[in-house]
Design a protein around this motif. Sequence first.
Motif, mmCIF file in Angstrom:
data_model
loop_
_atom_site.group_PDB
_atom_site.id
_atom_site.type_symbol
_atom_site.label_atom_id
_atom_site.label_comp_id
_atom_site.label_asym_id
_atom_site.label_seq_id
_atom_site.Cartn_x
_atom_site.Cartn_y
_atom_site.Cartn_z
ATOM 1 N N CYS A 65 -35.246 -105.667 48.336
ATOM 2 C CA CYS A 65 -34.056 -106.503 48.250
ATOM 3 C C CYS A 65 -32.882 -105.675 48.755
ATOM 4 C CB CYS A 65 -33.780 -106.886 46.796
ATOM 5 S SG CYS A 65 -34.856 -108.169 46.167
ATOM 6 N N GLY A 74 -32.430 -101.981 46.488
ATOM 7 C CA GLY A 74 -32.707 -103.124 45.613
ATOM 8 C C GLY A 74 -34.121 -103.016 45.080
ATOM 9 N N SER A 75 -34.539 -104.049 44.397
ATOM 10 C CA SER A 75 -35.895 -104.109 43.873
ATOM 11 C C SER A 75 -36.882 -103.838 45.014
ATOM 12 C CB SER A 75 -36.090 -105.515 43.288
ATOM 13 O OG SER A 75 -37.201 -105.561 42.474
ATOM 14 N N CYS A 76 -37.927 -103.031 44.762
ATOM 15 C CA CYS A 76 -38.803 -102.649 45.889
ATOM 16 C C CYS A 76 -40.238 -102.396 45.445
ATOM 17 C CB CYS A 76 -38.242 -101.451 46.638
ATOM 18 S SG CYS A 76 -37.977 -100.004 45.615
ATOM 19 N N GLY A 77 -40.886 -103.405 44.952
ATOM 20 C CA GLY A 77 -42.302 -103.298 44.591
ATOM 21 C C GLY A 77 -43.192 -103.452 45.818
ATOM 22 N N GLY A 128 -40.941 -104.307 40.796
ATOM 23 C CA GLY A 128 -39.946 -103.900 41.792
ATOM 24 C C GLY A 128 -38.728 -103.208 41.216
ATOM 25 N N ALA A 129 -38.294 -103.643 40.036
ATOM 26 C CA ALA A 129 -37.110 -103.038 39.422
ATOM 27 C C ALA A 129 -37.444 -101.641 38.902
ATOM 28 C CB ALA A 129 -36.590 -103.919 38.290
ATOM 29 N N ALA A 132 -37.775 -99.269 41.868
ATOM 30 C CA ALA A 132 -36.454 -98.966 42.452
ATOM 31 C C ALA A 132 -35.828 -97.764 41.749
ATOM 32 C CB ALA A 132 -35.538 -100.181 42.352
#
Lengths: 182, 279
Positions: A65, A74-77, A128-129, A132
């Motif tokens: 994101c 940003g969120s990055c899963g 993702g959070a 990050a």
Amino acid sequence: MIKSIKIPEDIKLLEDLRAGDIVQLSGIILTGRDAAHKRMMDFLDRNIPLPFNLAGQGIYYTGPCPAAPGKIIGSCGPTTSSRMDSYTPRLLDLGLKFMIGKGLRSREVIGAMIRNKAVYLAAAGGAGALIAGCVKKAEMLAFEDLGPEAVYRLEVENMPLITAIDSLGNNLFEIGPKQYRL
Amino acid sequence: MKEIRVSAIIQAIEKLCIQACYNLGDDVKNLLDTAREREESPFGIRILDQLLENINASRENQLPLCQDTGMAVIFMEIGQDVHITGGSLQEAVNEGVRRGYQKGYMRRSVLDPLKRTNTGDNTPAVIHYEIVEGDQLKIAVAPKGFGSENMSRLTMLKPSDGVEGIKRFVLDTVIQAGANPCPPIILGIGIGGTMEKAAFLAKKALLREAGKPNPKPEIAGLEQELLQAINNTGIGPQGLGGRTTALAVHIDTYPTHLAGLPVAVNIQCHAARHAEAIL
């Protein structure tokens, strides 16, 4: 036991990981997903050198994101790795040493991993959070026009991973579910 | 007749997009907690712990739960006594999505299907309109990630396939999906109607409070039976093996034609995001 691995210093240790080994990864990784892979293939097809070196490196399949003000990323899963399967053997043959993603890989990818002593690490899809928070630095490396699919160079710290497929082809996606099937 | 201005709809949708992507509902969180207590696989436990930590990280650090903030699927239940004024309703919905994704720093994932050029603002949304009784406008925003959407399937079974055929198809869909849709998953299943009606029912079933059974006992029984069978596959969290493959199965049915038995299975990952508002 958790194995702490730092990239690039410990790159040789990756081939000794076995499916099921828990890993905390620190250091440098590149990002790339569908569109970046397609672009890399276009470059290779036309004999144009890639704008970054893949030998001895790892790709994390993610499309982050956008970073909010004051945030590194940003969120990055992880995204579904199998969508990269048709491109991956060629990159492994160029020296790509590891991939981080989620989900299954094809027989061709596993064959190329064995051939090149590479490893596939699984991150928790949807976290993702959390992931990050492991990213300490993010810089645009190439293909900026691809937006969320551009290639970034990330510096991560203690990224929580599980060795899903090792350099001998042992596959936790086969071994794991078998143990719990009723 | 009640008047609702499009400006109110824009604001509501903007807020709902952000709310859905940042705050996972307690329904899903509670199911994850229960699954964590029951999980036996060390990998499964590790993954479930991370998913629970992720919910906290998302709330505390103000980050979307998952980077795939999805394609915005919007359900509009419009009371027949409502009059929408001040502009185009469809434009208002898309404007709400546009603003929400920008203000929330959410990923823009929508593009032309053939040219693959990104529209840049996550529009257009997929909008479902239903006209219902009353003078309220009910809006549900359900951002749908494609890791799980890609693993969804639809089939037109023969009437002779019956309930056994439905069970086989559902189970087969989950097994084929394996690790890819980010298990633990929630399944929305639509049975009956026509091809598109079954798909719509499956999608809409995902809006239900996670784990809440269908009010019809025989359907609720089928939900439980399928949940058990899915968790017996051993796929487990992220496909690494374990007891938790699905958190819930939601089935909705509709009468169908005597010659057919449509079945749609919409797979939803554990980031089962939806937010609702009534205007």
